[in-house]
Scaffold this motif. Structure first.
Motif, PDB file in Angstrom:
ATOM      1  N   GLN A 693       0.815  -1.201   0.000  1.00 26.88           N
ATOM      2  CA  GLN A 693       0.000   0.000   0.000  1.00 26.88           C
ATOM      3  C   GLN A 693       0.858   1.264   0.000  1.00 26.88           C
ATOM      4  OE1 GLN A 693      -2.478  -0.918   3.513  1.00 26.88           O
ATOM      5  NE2 GLN A 693      -4.269  -0.791   2.166  1.00 26.88           N
ATOM      6  N   PHE A 694       1.939   1.264   0.781  1.00 26.23           N
ATOM      7  CA  PHE A 694       2.842   2.416   0.806  1.00 26.23           C
ATOM      8  C   PHE A 694       3.475   2.630  -0.569  1.00 26.23           C
ATOM      9  CE2 PHE A 694       3.085   1.948   5.548  1.00 26.23           C
ATOM     10  CZ  PHE A 694       2.716   3.249   5.854  1.00 26.23           C
ATOM     11  N   GLN A 695       3.881   1.534  -1.220  1.00 23.67           N
ATOM     12  CA  GLN A 695       4.479   1.656  -2.551  1.00 23.67           C
ATOM     13  C   GLN A 695       3.478   2.197  -3.558  1.00 23.67           C
ATOM     14  OE1 GLN A 695       6.662  -2.311  -3.027  1.00 23.67           O
ATOM     15  NE2 GLN A 695       7.816  -0.949  -4.382  1.00 23.67           N
ATOM     16  N   GLU A 696       2.269   1.669  -3.515  1.00 24.19           N
ATOM     17  CA  GLU A 696       1.229   2.108  -4.457  1.00 24.19           C
ATOM     18  C   GLU A 696       0.912   3.586  -4.275  1.00 24.19           C
ATOM     19  OE1 GLU A 696      -0.645   0.259  -6.991  1.00 24.19           O
ATOM     20  OE2 GLU A 696       1.308  -0.705  -6.703  1.00 24.19           O
ATOM     21  N   ALA A 697       0.993   4.064  -3.035  1.00 29.25           N
ATOM     22  CA  ALA A 697       0.697   5.472  -2.751  1.00 29.25           C
ATOM     23  C   ALA A 697       1.898   6.375  -3.018  1.00 29.25           C
ATOM     24  CB  ALA A 697       0.251   5.625  -1.302  1.00 29.25           C
ATOM     25  N   GLY A 698       3.012   5.788  -3.466  1.00 29.58           N
ATOM     26  CA  GLY A 698       4.200   6.576  -3.740  1.00 29.58           C
ATOM     27  C   GLY A 698       4.918   7.036  -2.489  1.00 29.58           C
ATOM     28  N   GLN A 699       4.633   6.401  -1.346  1.00 29.04           N
ATOM     29  CA  GLN A 699       5.243   6.791  -0.083  1.00 29.04           C
ATOM     30  C   GLN A 699       6.455   5.940   0.271  1.00 29.04           C
ATOM     31  OE1 GLN A 699       1.731   6.352   2.366  1.00 29.04           O
ATOM     32  NE2 GLN A 699       1.275   8.546   2.261  1.00 29.04           N
ATOM     33  N   ALA A 700       6.766   4.965  -0.562  1.00 23.25           N
ATOM     34  CA  ALA A 700       7.924   4.104  -0.319  1.00 23.25           C
ATOM     35  C   ALA A 700       8.520   3.702  -1.656  1.00 23.25           C
ATOM     36  CB  ALA A 700       7.521   2.864   0.475  1.00 23.25           C
ATOM     37  N   SER A 701       9.844   3.748  -1.741  1.00 23.44           N
ATOM     38  CA  SER A 701      10.534   3.306  -2.950  1.00 23.44           C
ATOM     39  C   SER A 701      10.648   1.787  -2.939  1.00 23.44           C
ATOM     40  CB  SER A 701      11.926   3.935  -3.007  1.00 23.44           C
ATOM     41  OG  SER A 701      12.746   3.392  -1.976  1.00 23.44           O
ATOM     42  N   GLU A 702      11.173   1.249  -4.032  1.00 16.10           N
ATOM     43  CA  GLU A 702      11.356  -0.204  -4.103  1.00 16.10           C
ATOM     44  C   GLU A 702      12.324  -0.674  -3.020  1.00 16.10           C
ATOM     45  OE1 GLU A 702      13.032  -3.577  -7.256  1.00 16.10           O
ATOM     46  OE2 GLU A 702      12.482  -1.573  -7.964  1.00 16.10           O
ATOM     47  N   HIS A 703      13.368   0.132  -2.781  1.00 16.36           N
ATOM     48  CA  HIS A 703      14.338  -0.274  -1.757  1.00 16.36           C
ATOM     49  C   HIS A 703      13.757  -0.099  -0.355  1.00 16.36           C
ATOM     50  CE1 HIS A 703      18.205  -1.690  -0.523  1.00 16.36           C
ATOM     51  NE2 HIS A 703      18.452  -0.617   0.217  1.00 16.36           N
ATOM     52  N   ASP A 704      12.917   0.908  -0.170  1.00 16.63           N
ATOM     53  CA  ASP A 704      12.223   1.039   1.116  1.00 16.63           C
ATOM     54  C   ASP A 704      11.434  -0.232   1.412  1.00 16.63           C
ATOM     55  OD1 ASP A 704      13.095   3.640   1.606  1.00 16.63           O
ATOM     56  OD2 ASP A 704      11.415   4.530   0.532  1.00 16.63           O
ATOM     57  N   ALA A 705      10.755  -0.723   0.385  1.00 16.80           N
ATOM     58  CA  ALA A 705       9.958  -1.942   0.558  1.00 16.80           C
ATOM     59  C   ALA A 705      10.852  -3.140   0.857  1.00 16.80           C
ATOM     60  CB  ALA A 705       9.125  -2.202  -0.691  1.00 16.80           C
ATOM     61  N   ARG A 706      12.027  -3.176   0.232  1.00 16.61           N
ATOM     62  CA  ARG A 706      12.969  -4.276   0.487  1.00 16.61           C
ATOM     63  C   ARG A 706      13.406  -4.253   1.954  1.00 16.61           C
ATOM     64  NH1 ARG A 706      17.704  -7.002  -1.481  1.00 16.61           N
ATOM     65  NH2 ARG A 706      18.162  -8.418   0.249  1.00 16.61           N
ATOM     66  N   ILE A 707      13.697  -3.062   2.460  1.00 16.35           N
ATOM     67  CA  ILE A 707      14.089  -2.931   3.867  1.00 16.35           C
ATOM     68  C   ILE A 707      12.935  -3.370   4.764  1.00 16.35           C
ATOM     69  CG2 ILE A 707      14.825  -1.316   5.669  1.00 16.35           C
ATOM     70  CD1 ILE A 707      15.906   0.452   3.302  1.00 16.35           C
ATOM     71  N   GLY A 708      11.717  -2.937   4.398  1.00 15.10           N
ATOM     72  CA  GLY A 708      10.537  -3.315   5.175  1.00 15.10           C
ATOM     73  C   GLY A 708      10.304  -4.813   5.182  1.00 15.10           C
ATOM     74  N   GLU A 709      10.578  -5.468   4.056  1.00  9.74           N
ATOM     75  CA  GLU A 709      10.426  -6.931   3.964  1.00  9.74           C
ATOM     76  C   GLU A 709      11.371  -7.622   4.946  1.00  9.74           C
ATOM     77  OE1 GLU A 709       8.947  -9.336   1.942  1.00  9.74           O
ATOM     78  OE2 GLU A 709       7.734  -8.125   0.577  1.00  9.74           O
ATOM     79  N   GLU A 710      12.610  -7.180   4.968  1.00  9.05           N
ATOM     80  CA  GLU A 710      13.587  -7.791   5.877  1.00  9.05           C
ATOM     81  C   GLU A 710      13.182  -7.554   7.331  1.00  9.05           C
ATOM     82  OE1 GLU A 710      15.866  -9.789   5.106  1.00  9.05           O
ATOM     83  OE2 GLU A 710      16.166  -9.479   2.963  1.00  9.05           O
ATOM     84  N   LEU A 711      12.712  -6.347   7.620  1.00 13.06           N
ATOM     85  CA  LEU A 711      12.282  -6.025   8.980  1.00 13.06           C
ATOM     86  C   LEU A 711      11.087  -6.885   9.382  1.00 13.06           C
ATOM     87  CD1 LEU A 711      12.400  -4.266  11.529  1.00 13.06           C
ATOM     88  CD2 LEU A 711      11.039  -2.550  10.310  1.00 13.06           C
ATOM     89  N   ALA A 712      10.139  -7.036   8.485  1.00  9.71           N
ATOM     90  CA  ALA A 712       8.957  -7.858   8.771  1.00  9.71           C
ATOM     91  C   ALA A 712       9.356  -9.308   9.056  1.00  9.71           C
ATOM     92  CB  ALA A 712       7.990  -7.798   7.584  1.00  9.71           C
ATOM     93  N   TYR A 713      10.293  -9.814   8.259  1.00  6.75           N
ATOM     94  CA  TYR A 713      10.745 -11.202   8.427  1.00  6.75           C
ATOM     95  C   TYR A 713      11.316 -11.414   9.832  1.00  6.75           C
ATOM     96  CZ  TYR A 713      12.856 -15.671   7.038  1.00  6.75           C
ATOM     97  OH  TYR A 713      13.188 -17.002   6.936  1.00  6.75           O
ATOM     98  N   VAL A 714      12.115 -10.447  10.299  1.00  7.99           N
ATOM     99  CA  VAL A 714      12.722 -10.571  11.626  1.00  7.99           C
ATOM    100  C   VAL A 714      11.665 -10.477  12.716  1.00  7.99           C
ATOM    101  CG1 VAL A 714      14.356  -9.534  13.257  1.00  7.99           C
ATOM    102  CG2 VAL A 714      14.915  -9.624  10.814  1.00  7.99           C
ATOM    103  N   LEU A 715      10.776  -9.488  12.610  1.00  6.53           N
ATOM    104  CA  LEU A 715       9.779  -9.250  13.662  1.00  6.53           C
ATOM    105  C   LEU A 715       8.763 -10.387  13.781  1.00  6.53           C
ATOM    106  CD1 LEU A 715       9.090  -5.441  13.113  1.00  6.53           C
ATOM    107  CD2 LEU A 715      10.249  -6.491  15.069  1.00  6.53           C
ATOM    108  N   CYS A 716       8.607 -11.142  12.709  1.00  9.20           N
ATOM    109  CA  CYS A 716       7.660 -12.261  12.754  1.00  9.20           C
ATOM    110  C   CYS A 716       8.355 -13.589  13.023  1.00  9.20           C
ATOM    111  CB  CYS A 716       6.870 -12.334  11.448  1.00  9.20           C
ATOM    112  SG  CYS A 716       5.803 -10.894  11.214  1.00  9.20           S
ATOM    113  N   GLY A 717       9.669 -13.523  13.318  1.00  6.58           N
ATOM    114  CA  GLY A 717      10.392 -14.748  13.670  1.00  6.58           C
ATOM    115  C   GLY A 717      10.665 -15.645  12.497  1.00  6.58           C
ATOM    116  N   GLY A 718      10.683 -15.084  11.289  1.00  3.40           N
ATOM    117  CA  GLY A 718      10.912 -15.875  10.096  1.00  3.40           C
ATOM    118  C   GLY A 718       9.611 -16.438   9.540  1.00  3.40           C
ATOM    119  N   ASP A 719       9.743 -17.139   8.426  1.00  5.39           N
ATOM    120  CA  ASP A 719       8.569 -17.719   7.756  1.00  5.39           C
ATOM    121  C   ASP A 719       8.093 -18.963   8.503  1.00  5.39           C
ATOM    122  OD1 ASP A 719       6.645 -17.900   5.819  1.00  5.39           O
ATOM    123  OD2 ASP A 719       8.059 -17.777   4.149  1.00  5.39           O
TER     124      ASP A 719
END
Length: 763
Positions: A693-719
């Motif tokens: 949603q942030f990317q679609e709204a132009g509030q996050a770049s592709e790399h911002d989303a990449r950083i967010g993905e890594e952060l989400a993975y850690v905070l959720c204890g992995g897949d």
């Protein structure tokens, strides 16, 4: 005597700011102003609203505004339960005297004070009873009230010493001020000397043919003054305020405090400084223009660039002060004359305005943000330099200079006005690392650090690296310090130091970038692991560790604080996990810590609570690099926990942290390892949707989303499925994510840009 409730009469700039600071300190306030026409509370409401919108912020936590009760001056009875009532109304004698006559009856036991900047206390007391006189004194704050450290207390011969003691304690411990006792002389200490210096700078500028830009270059950090120097300070204060104070000083002292005619013209044109958008300086778009007093026009700002200045700007202040006077031509002539004229004035007036030279130096350091007060500066250049300079200018040698035996300060003493040397006043609660080193309290000495003895079995770890950065050397020396404390059976350890603005800017980014560019990933993994284990060792040590952060506390500095047993923070705390700004995630245990804190808070409410709310809170905090604007806000954000302390006064921070250690010693056991339930794939999916949603709204770049993905993975204890995880599980994940991001070109570009410009890059 205790001050449990404060009354403020006058909701203007100063009165509203005093109310905001008192409320920020947790003290209930009654704020009154004259009645409005339509709505009787109109003016006092506007006064409070100004403080809520003020920049820089007047409140440390806007929620504390609820502690302020509003009223009008027709409702003075609201003040009857106040323990201290401060008058901050129009700078005219008659209205103030009329108000005091009413307060004498309404609040017969309250301490009453005036925040006047120049009217003598003896004048305000005319017609008042003996009882009122005992409870009355001046309390002169400086704007902006929250940020300037100085509070001048002006007792009269009739003021009860207990009243002075009560106000001093309240000012220092509750409001966080540095208090100075002044004589009841026009302008008191700071304004008398500060405004005199400004008027002299203006006159000498015109005599020597300098510009405003040149004067500010010569009267700022180069000579140990703030960046606002002379004219920027005038814009901050307001040219109208400057005129008011200078006019009052001229009237009450008989001395020449007149501003040049061109300053009067600026005021007539409504160019009053920052509050009107133009004064000595004017912002035009993104550019700064400077007033040319010779043409009456604003011109593009011109920086003073001299090879001679570049050569001396990094020298110690004591060396710079003399060398500035040796600059070529008009620059050296201006600097030398200004120093000598203002030093001569301070020597002549000090016995009239203060009780000792220590108060004079403190007033200028705390009220005008000088690095050193005038008497310390005079010692730095040498008294013979002064005598020779005064003779050249045709100035008689002041009596105080004749009494000095080599210097004004020597061996822990200062020169009194009686010609004798007296011991410097000591405040046992004011502890500094530099003071401990001077006293020989060094337990261990490293290249960038020291372990110092605070007494009572408590040690202080001092990090002297630039901006408190945490490089390999500092970490190694911190482990040595932890070993020493454990082996010596000391009670505990405090982490803090003396830098006035920055506790820690975090890890050394230059070394991080160098390691990534060299591609030595085994070494980088080892370095991150060491950082994590250092944070965990702070938590697992067999003795209490208390961090005492202040000012900028970012990245690794925040992480080490979060892993201490307690935080004793200065009220001005700007704490944040800001690694995403350089394309990374916190990997010194910060990601793990916020996940565990917020998840455990929710877990306390039972097994049916949605733990995703805790994960989301940690994700937002880290992904948005949220940073507190005060210690109170840091507490609301979750950086400070129940039991963590806040010191309003920076001077008592280390002492307060030591007290925290001693309070924890009895029966101390380190926190055991913790586990929580991680959400796994379900939580990651929810956070991925938010990132999309942030990317679609132009509030996050592709790399911002990449950083967010890594952060989400850690905070959720992995897949995978939801499951129980340990602290070490999350530490391993955050280290892996950090290294992955560091290996990307875009993250390395972000780090390089931050190192070059000090600003984040959105690529």
């Amino acid at each position: 005597m205790r001050i449990k409730k404060v009354g403020v009469v006058g909701a203007g700039t100063m009165g509203g700011a005093i109310a905001a600071l008192s409320a920020s300190a947790g003290v209930p306030v009654v704020l009154l102003d004259i009645p409005g026409l339509q709505d009787k509370l109109e003016l006092v409401k506007k006064g409070l609203e100004r403080q809520l919108k003020a920049k820089p912020a007047a409140f440390m936590d806007k929620g504390r505004a609820s502690l302020i009760e509003l009223g009008t001056t027709e409702e003075l009875a609201k003040l009857k339960d106040c323990d201290w009532i401060v008058e901050v109304i129009i700078e005219k004698v008659e209205p103030k005297q009329e108000l005091f006559a009413k307060l004498e009856t309404i609040a017969p036991k309250a301490i009453i004070s005036s925040n006047t900047s120049g009217i003598p206390m003896r004048t305000l007391l005319e017609g008042r009873s003996e009882g009122f006189r005992k409870r009355f004194l001046g309390t002169h704050f400086f704007a902006p009230v929250r940020y300037l450290h100085l509070l001048e207390l002006i007792p009269t011969p009739d003021t009860d010493p207990q009243v002075v003691q009560t106000m001093r304690y309240f000012g220092e411990r509750i409001l966080g001020k540095g208090t100075v006792i002044c004589k009841d002389a026009p302008g008191f200490i700071a304004n008398r000397l500060g405004v005199y210096g400004m008027t002299q700078a203006m006159r000498l500028m015109m005599e020597e043919g300098l510009t405003i830009d040149e004067v500010d270059a010569l009267t700022g950090p180069l000579v140990g003054r703030p960046k606002s120097a002379t004219f920027r300070t005038g814009d901050i204060s307001g040219l109208d305020v400057l005129k008011l104070v200078s006019t009052e000083l001229a009237h009450t002292t008989g001395e020449d405090f007149r501003m040049p005619d061109w300053v009067e013209n600026l005021i007539q044109q409504g160019n009053l400084g920052n509050k009107t958008g133009a004064g000595f300086y004017k912002k035009v778009g993104k550019d700064i223009f400077t007033y040319d007093y010779r043409t009456g026009e604003y011109k593009p700002q011109e920086k003073l660039r001299l090879a001679e200045i570049a050569a001396i700007k990094d020298l110690p202040l004591s060396e710079r002060l003399k060398k500035v006077a040796e600059l070529p031509g008009k620059y050296g002539a201006f600097a030398r004359k200004l120093f000598l004229i203002t030093a001569h004035y301070a020597l002549e007036k000090a016995p009239e305005i203060a009780y000792d030279i220590v108060a004079v130096d403190q007033a200028m350091e705390w009220g005008f943000a000088w690095e050193q007060g005038p008497f310390k500066n005079m010692d730095a250049v040498g008294l013979d330099y002064l005598r020779q300079g005064f003779a050249e200018l045709g100035l008689a040698e002041p009596e105080l200079l004749k009494k000095a035996q080599g210097s004004f300060y020597k061996d822990g003493t200062y020169l009194g006005f009686d010609g004798q040397y007296h011991s410097l006043p000591r405040n046992p609660a004011h502890i500094t690392a530099s003071g401990l080193r001077k006293a020989g309290k060094v337990l261990l000495e490293g290249k960038e650090t020291a372990l110092l003895d605070l007494g009572d079995g408590v040690a202080l770890f001092e990090n002297r690296a630039k901006m408190g950065t945490l490089g390999e050397g500092v970490l190694r020396e911190l482990h040595k310090a932890l070993d020493w404390v454990e082996q010596s059976d000391y009670h505990g350890l405090v982490l803090s130091h003396d830098d006035p603005r920055t506790y820690s800017a975090g890890a050394n980014l230059a070394l991080v970038l160098m390691g990534a560019q060299e591609g030595d990933w085994d070494e980088m993994a080892r370095a991150v692991h060491t950082f994590q284990q250092t944070a965990m060792r702070l938590r697992r040590s067999p003795f209490p560790v208390v961090s005492a952060p202040f000012g900028l506390t970012l990245g690794g500095g925040a992480e080490f604080s979060l892993h201490s047993d307690r935080i004793q923070a200065h009220a001005e705390l700007y704490m944040g996990l800001v690694e995403v700004g350089v394309g990374l995630i916190p990997a010194g245990g910060g990601t793990k810590e916020m996940l565990f804190r917020f998840t455990q808070e929710l877990s306390a409410y039972g097994p049916d609570i949605d733990l995703f709310e805790g994960v989301k809170r940690a994700f937002q905090m880290i992904a948005l690099a949220q940073t507190s604007t005060s210690a109170l806000e840091a507490r609301n954000m979750g950086f400070l926990r129940h039991g963590d302390g806040i010191s309003m006064n920076r001077d008592t921070l280390i002492s307060d942290a030591k007290a925290q250690v001693l309070a924890l010693v009895a029966g101390y056991v380190p926190q055991p390892p913790m586990k929580i339930r991680a959400l796994g794939a379900e939580g990651i999916g929810n956070l991925r949707y938010a990132l999309w949603q942030f990317q679609e709204a132009g509030q996050a770049s592709e790399h911002d989303a990449r950083i967010g993905e890594e952060l989400a993975y850690v905070l959720c204890g992995g897949d995978g499925p939801a499951r129980e995880v340990s602290e070490q599980d999350i530490l391993d994940l955050e280290r892996e994510a950090f290294l992955k991001l560091l290996g990307t070109k875009k993250t390395q570009e972000r780090i390089a840009h931050m190192l070059k410009t000090g600003k984040p890059l959105r690529n």
